[in-house]
Design an enzyme around this catalytic site. Sequence first.
Site, short mmCIF file in Angstrom:
data_model
loop_
_atom_site.label_atom_id
_atom_site.label_comp_id
_atom_site.label_asym_id
_atom_site.label_seq_id
_atom_site.Cartn_x
_atom_site.Cartn_y
_atom_site.Cartn_z
N HIS A 1 0.83 -1.22 0.00
CA HIS A 1 0.00 0.00 0.00
C HIS A 1 0.85 1.26 0.00
O HIS A 1 1.95 1.30 0.57
CB HIS A 1 -1.01 0.01 1.15
CG HIS A 1 -0.44 -0.02 2.53
ND1 HIS A 1 -0.07 1.11 3.21
CD2 HIS A 1 -0.18 -1.04 3.37
CE1 HIS A 1 0.36 0.78 4.42
NE2 HIS A 1 0.32 -0.52 4.54
N HIS B 1 3.72 2.54 12.38
CA HIS B 1 2.88 3.50 13.12
C HIS B 1 3.60 4.12 14.33
O HIS B 1 3.06 4.97 14.99
CB HIS B 1 1.55 2.89 13.59
CG HIS B 1 0.71 2.35 12.47
ND1 HIS B 1 -0.67 2.27 12.53
CD2 HIS B 1 1.04 1.87 11.25
CE1 HIS B 1 -1.13 1.74 11.40
NE2 HIS B 1 -0.11 1.49 10.61
N ASP C 1 -0.28 4.40 1.02
CA ASP C 1 -0.54 5.38 2.08
C ASP C 1 0.25 5.06 3.34
O ASP C 1 0.72 3.94 3.53
CB ASP C 1 -2.05 5.46 2.39
CG ASP C 1 -2.65 4.14 2.84
OD1 ASP C 1 -2.25 3.08 2.30
OD2 ASP C 1 -3.50 4.14 3.74
N ASP D 1 6.31 0.38 6.77
CA ASP D 1 4.89 0.20 6.47
C ASP D 1 4.43 1.22 5.43
O ASP D 1 4.06 2.31 5.79
CB ASP D 1 4.10 0.34 7.77
CG ASP D 1 2.62 0.11 7.59
OD1 ASP D 1 2.23 -0.46 6.57
OD2 ASP D 1 1.84 0.53 8.48
N GLU E 1 -4.97 1.82 2.64
CA GLU E 1 -4.97 0.61 3.47
C GLU E 1 -5.16 0.96 4.94
O GLU E 1 -5.75 0.21 5.69
CB GLU E 1 -3.65 -0.15 3.28
CG GLU E 1 -3.63 -1.54 3.90
CD GLU E 1 -3.30 -1.55 5.39
OE1 GLU E 1 -3.72 -2.49 6.08
OE2 GLU E 1 -2.63 -0.62 5.87
N GLU E 2 -4.66 2.14 5.33
CA GLU E 2 -4.62 2.45 6.76
C GLU E 2 -5.97 2.85 7.35
O GLU E 2 -6.14 2.84 8.56
CB GLU E 2 -3.59 3.58 7.02
CG GLU E 2 -2.16 3.21 6.63
CD GLU E 2 -1.54 2.14 7.53
OE1 GLU E 2 -2.23 1.68 8.45
OE2 GLU E 2 -0.39 1.77 7.28
N ASP F 1 3.08 -6.95 4.32
CA ASP F 1 2.66 -5.83 5.16
C ASP F 1 2.70 -6.15 6.64
O ASP F 1 2.25 -5.34 7.45
CB ASP F 1 1.25 -5.38 4.74
CG ASP F 1 0.88 -4.02 5.32
OD1 ASP F 1 1.80 -3.26 5.68
OD2 ASP F 1 -0.32 -3.73 5.42
ZN LIG Z 1 0.74 -1.50 6.35
#
Ligand SMILES: [Zn+2]
Length: 419
Positions: free
Chosen positions: A102, A392, A104, A135, A169-170, A198
């Site tokens: 992904h 994150h 984003d 990520d 995705e987030e 991921d």
């Molecule tokens: Zn991810």
Amino acid sequence: MAGKKRHPGGDTLAARAAAWIEQHVSDMVALEGELTRRNAVGPANGGPGEAEKANFLEAWLLDHGFGPVTRLVADDNGVQRPNLLLVVPGIDRSRRIWFMSHLDVVPPGDLSLWKSDPFQVRVEGDKLVGRGVEDNQQGIVASVFALRALLELGIQPRCDIGLLFVADEETGSTFGVRWLLENHPEVFLPGDEFVVPDAGNEDGSQIEVAEKTILWLRFRTVGKQVHASTPQLGKNALVAGAHLVTKLRSLYERFEDRDPLFMPPMSTFEATRHDANVPNINTIPGEDIFYMDCRILPGIPVEVVLAQVKGICEEVERSHRVVCGVDVVQREDAAPPTPVGAMIVADLARAVRSVYGVDARARGIGGGTVAGHLRRKGFHAVVWARQDETAHQPNEYVWIPNLVGDAKVFAHLMAPEPA
Ligand SMILES: [Zn+2]
């Protein structure tokens, strides 16, 4: 080459691709830097979306020997949410493996917790630090360089290989893979297989194939508030609620199925948050609210769990003369698992063993992943990467050896087997 003995890790096509990747580590690091620089926080998190990052990546791919890139753009209230994909034909045209990552990223959060600008990659020994480097740019860069190695070396992949870079995705994939599956189902063929780089663990031994159902419940017990000196006039909602908490532990016995794919191997039912009730000590509370986080093995219907929960609430209502209500706060039913014996699981495990010398096993996890959207449509999908899972967090990082190693694993998966 029949009959000729090969050295382990010798002159196979995968080994040639691995050697090419080794020679291009600085290019991989540079691509990480360019991707990180283009803020791709989604609009729901207050960001601009993926457009700039997708434009850059599309141009980069075209500049580096990749064929046409298909761009499918979802409209998010006027913000473009681009999804990019490309397919390289392989020797076996009847099989297709997608690598889906992904574009984003999540916001950096509290900037004071970062040691450097989150949107500028910082090299710290063997690590790259920055928002999105793990990520999900580890997946983007590793899959891109794996396929590029084959293209540069003139190696036709063993089967059709797709690269898929999705938006959103987030925050639920509404404009990403879910949107693609609903609005452009023609992109995928029955039997397509997916690697989703991921998530993973530190040694790369976890191939995620299954997830538990997530069910969050809110329990509200209503009694009667009175002065604490005259409890006989009231109905203590806290005592009733506490009783309910302990009675709900019996869910562990009511649902005692075990599945060794998961750790822990059973469904879990845990009381978690408790809301404040009365502010003072000399009042009997008339209301009590707490929450429960349930992780339920796939195959157990949520309705069956809810029926048991309601039965337990009724027992407490009778014994404590209160009213117990239960609401579903969040529910995400587990997708059907990808079979442990699926071809993509075995192929990936072989590639991981060859590159990292690790025995990778199929596993289930306690929460939903983006692969669930694919599994619900009947596709086999595995989630795998070798990483510390700093997604994150402030100072998110990726180990350069993992970035390089994962690219070799993917190249192994893409390259034809030795004859
Ligand atoms: Zn991810």
